[in-house]
Scaffold this motif. Sequence first.
Motif, short mmCIF file in Angstrom:
data_model
loop_
_atom_site.label_atom_id
_atom_site.label_comp_id
_atom_site.label_asym_id
_atom_site.label_seq_id
_atom_site.Cartn_x
_atom_site.Cartn_y
_atom_site.Cartn_z
N LEU A 47 -0.13 -2.23 -20.25
CA LEU A 47 -0.57 -0.76 -19.89
C LEU A 47 -0.97 -0.09 -21.19
O LEU A 47 -1.87 0.33 -21.72
CB LEU A 47 0.59 -0.08 -19.13
CG LEU A 47 -0.01 1.27 -18.76
CD1 LEU A 47 -1.21 1.08 -17.80
CD2 LEU A 47 1.07 2.17 -17.92
N ALA A 52 -4.07 -4.24 -18.56
CA ALA A 52 -3.87 -4.27 -17.37
C ALA A 52 -3.11 -3.08 -16.82
O ALA A 52 -2.44 -2.68 -17.61
CB ALA A 52 -3.33 -5.64 -16.76
N VAL A 53 -3.36 -2.79 -15.47
CA VAL A 53 -2.43 -1.59 -14.98
C VAL A 53 -1.67 -2.37 -13.74
O VAL A 53 -2.35 -2.38 -12.59
CB VAL A 53 -3.16 -0.48 -14.37
CG1 VAL A 53 -2.46 0.67 -14.17
CG2 VAL A 53 -4.33 -0.11 -15.58
N HIS A 55 2.16 -2.11 -11.79
CA HIS A 55 3.38 -1.36 -11.74
C HIS A 55 4.09 -1.99 -10.56
O HIS A 55 3.77 -2.44 -9.64
CB HIS A 55 3.09 -0.02 -11.17
CG HIS A 55 2.38 0.88 -12.28
ND1 HIS A 55 3.43 1.36 -13.20
CD2 HIS A 55 1.12 1.38 -12.73
CE1 HIS A 55 2.54 2.19 -14.00
NE2 HIS A 55 1.19 2.08 -13.95
N LYS A 57 6.60 -1.23 -7.23
CA LYS A 57 6.46 -0.19 -6.37
C LYS A 57 7.79 0.24 -6.24
O LYS A 57 8.84 -0.43 -6.33
CB LYS A 57 5.85 -0.71 -5.04
CG LYS A 57 4.60 -1.03 -4.92
CD LYS A 57 4.06 -1.50 -3.62
CE LYS A 57 2.62 -1.55 -3.43
NZ LYS A 57 2.02 -1.93 -2.36
N PRO A 58 8.17 1.69 -5.94
CA PRO A 58 9.50 2.18 -5.71
C PRO A 58 10.08 1.66 -4.35
O PRO A 58 9.18 1.08 -3.65
CB PRO A 58 9.15 3.67 -5.43
CG PRO A 58 7.72 3.69 -5.92
CD PRO A 58 7.17 2.50 -5.90
N ASN A 90 1.72 -4.59 -7.79
CA ASN A 90 0.58 -4.88 -7.66
C ASN A 90 -0.30 -4.11 -8.69
O ASN A 90 0.25 -3.28 -9.26
CB ASN A 90 -0.18 -4.64 -6.24
CG ASN A 90 -0.22 -3.01 -5.98
OD1 ASN A 90 0.30 -2.39 -6.71
ND2 ASN A 90 -0.71 -2.80 -4.67
N GLY A 91 -1.55 -4.35 -8.74
CA GLY A 91 -2.37 -3.84 -9.81
C GLY A 91 -3.49 -4.41 -10.13
O GLY A 91 -4.15 -5.26 -9.36
N VAL A 92 -4.23 -3.87 -11.19
CA VAL A 92 -5.51 -4.27 -11.61
C VAL A 92 -5.64 -4.90 -13.04
O VAL A 92 -5.27 -4.37 -13.77
CB VAL A 92 -6.56 -3.23 -11.37
CG1 VAL A 92 -6.31 -1.74 -12.05
CG2 VAL A 92 -8.10 -3.77 -11.42
N PRO B 58 5.96 4.10 -1.75
CA PRO B 58 7.16 4.95 -1.53
C PRO B 58 7.22 6.14 -2.58
O PRO B 58 6.76 5.73 -3.75
CB PRO B 58 8.19 4.23 -1.52
CG PRO B 58 7.64 2.66 -1.55
CD PRO B 58 6.11 2.75 -1.88
N ASN B 90 -3.01 2.54 -3.39
CA ASN B 90 -3.80 1.36 -3.76
C ASN B 90 -3.85 0.20 -3.06
O ASN B 90 -3.00 0.14 -1.96
CB ASN B 90 -3.25 1.16 -5.47
CG ASN B 90 -2.27 0.45 -5.41
OD1 ASN B 90 -1.30 0.03 -4.53
ND2 ASN B 90 -1.79 -0.21 -6.46
N TYR B 97 -10.32 -3.70 -6.55
CA TYR B 97 -9.03 -2.89 -6.39
C TYR B 97 -9.49 -1.51 -6.31
O TYR B 97 -10.12 -0.71 -7.25
CB TYR B 97 -8.35 -3.08 -7.99
CG TYR B 97 -7.33 -2.20 -8.22
CD1 TYR B 97 -6.04 -2.40 -7.54
CD2 TYR B 97 -7.34 -1.01 -8.87
CE1 TYR B 97 -4.75 -1.52 -7.85
CE2 TYR B 97 -6.34 -0.08 -9.01
CZ TYR B 97 -5.01 -0.47 -8.51
OH TYR B 97 -3.85 0.17 -8.53
N GLN B 130 -10.03 -1.10 -16.21
CA GLN B 130 -9.99 -2.30 -15.64
C GLN B 130 -10.79 -2.85 -14.58
O GLN B 130 -10.73 -3.75 -13.40
CB GLN B 130 -8.64 -2.78 -15.26
CG GLN B 130 -7.38 -2.60 -16.31
CD GLN B 130 -7.63 -3.57 -17.26
OE1 GLN B 130 -8.07 -4.86 -16.92
NE2 GLN B 130 -7.43 -3.33 -18.66
#
Lengths: 204, 204
Positions: A47, A52-53, A55, A57-58, A90-92, B58, B90, B97, B130
């Motif tokens: 990041l 890439a981005v 993360h 997930k909580p 997940n991310g992009v 979440p 997302n 994306y 991205q």
Amino acid sequence: MVLRYPNGKPYQPILPKKNKNNHENIIFGNRGMSLEDEINQSNQYYLQQDTAVIHKKPIPIQIVQVDYPQRSAAVIKEAYFKQASTTDYNGVYRGYYLDFEAKETHNKTSFPLNNFHEHQITHMKSCIKQAGICFTIIKFTATQEVFLLPASILFNYWNNQENGRKSIPKSIIEKNGFKIKYHVKPLIPYLTIIDKLIENLHKE
Amino acid sequence: MVLRYPNGKPYQPILPKKNKNNHENIIFGNRGMSLEDEINQSNQYYLQQDTAVIHKKPIPIQIVQVDYPQRSAAVIKEAYFKQASTTDYNGVYRGYYLDFEAKETHNKTSFPLNNFHEHQITHMKSCIKQAGICFTIIKFTATQEVFLLPASILFNYWNNQENGRKSIPKSIIEKNGFKIKYHVKPLIPYLTIIDKLIENLHKE
């Protein structure tokens, strides 16, 4: 008090390990760090570098009661763990949607499929229908080896569980997956494997 | 007891509204439903139809204490709200994306920028680097109008706040955004707007 994750495994804070033999710390600098922490750290690096981005997930939680002490932050006093309906990450990246789970195993010769839930497999199948790139990052803790396994291989074994085999042999992971060597920046350079997968997509 | 979101707004369960005039319920069938619920419902429909995989993340929570009553589920007894480092929604659609926030306002002529946090804007800017598609879904509750506003317009107003203007005029949202008409399946068919945005991407 023992803190536990929703799956019942005890929560282990990352503390410096006391090794009988301090040389171990030199050879395996990351021993004692969970795969999750290693990936989070790698994602943070990606990041910062605008690579890439991605993360984590909580953890999904059902909140029942919240207190509002004066002059302090709201305190959740009663809540329950809910089952996640997706994978953890997940991310992009380069215009591609990435979606994956990260799992560790103490097993030495295979990766047990009970590390996954049906809904996670269903979710990855849905993402693939939308041309997302789905995979698992698997760590064999005994040897500190990390592999990226494309979701298609996981699906093959998942779908054939009725036939009796409840795990993916390590030999298959070595053959059809991609070994990720520990690096410094980032710790787990898994996007270099994704670059290869993207190249292959364009060849098809 | 009043439940509150991390931003201090009271949590409002979705209950049937008692209107002085019952005709209102006929004209605005979804009045009383939050934008979040409307979008969650729409995403569920899109998922069932294999159209797209979009989920709300979440709420991030820092867990401090968990109890394990015998024969019952683990109970979180002390936890705190953490600030999210990303937007709320997302996922993946047609290989793209998507990343967005959904916000409601009672304002009639403009959308206040204090509905956003700096880190959400930063996150969307990173995603756009991205080649992700970022936007906001804005609902003007007074008129029950819903718009999709591309992130670029939001960034323009966000970046120019020093000049004094702390909101986006509704006229700009009408002109540069896309009105989403309520539908049945799904309730908020925002992906039809995304189709247009994707078409424009290919024209550029």
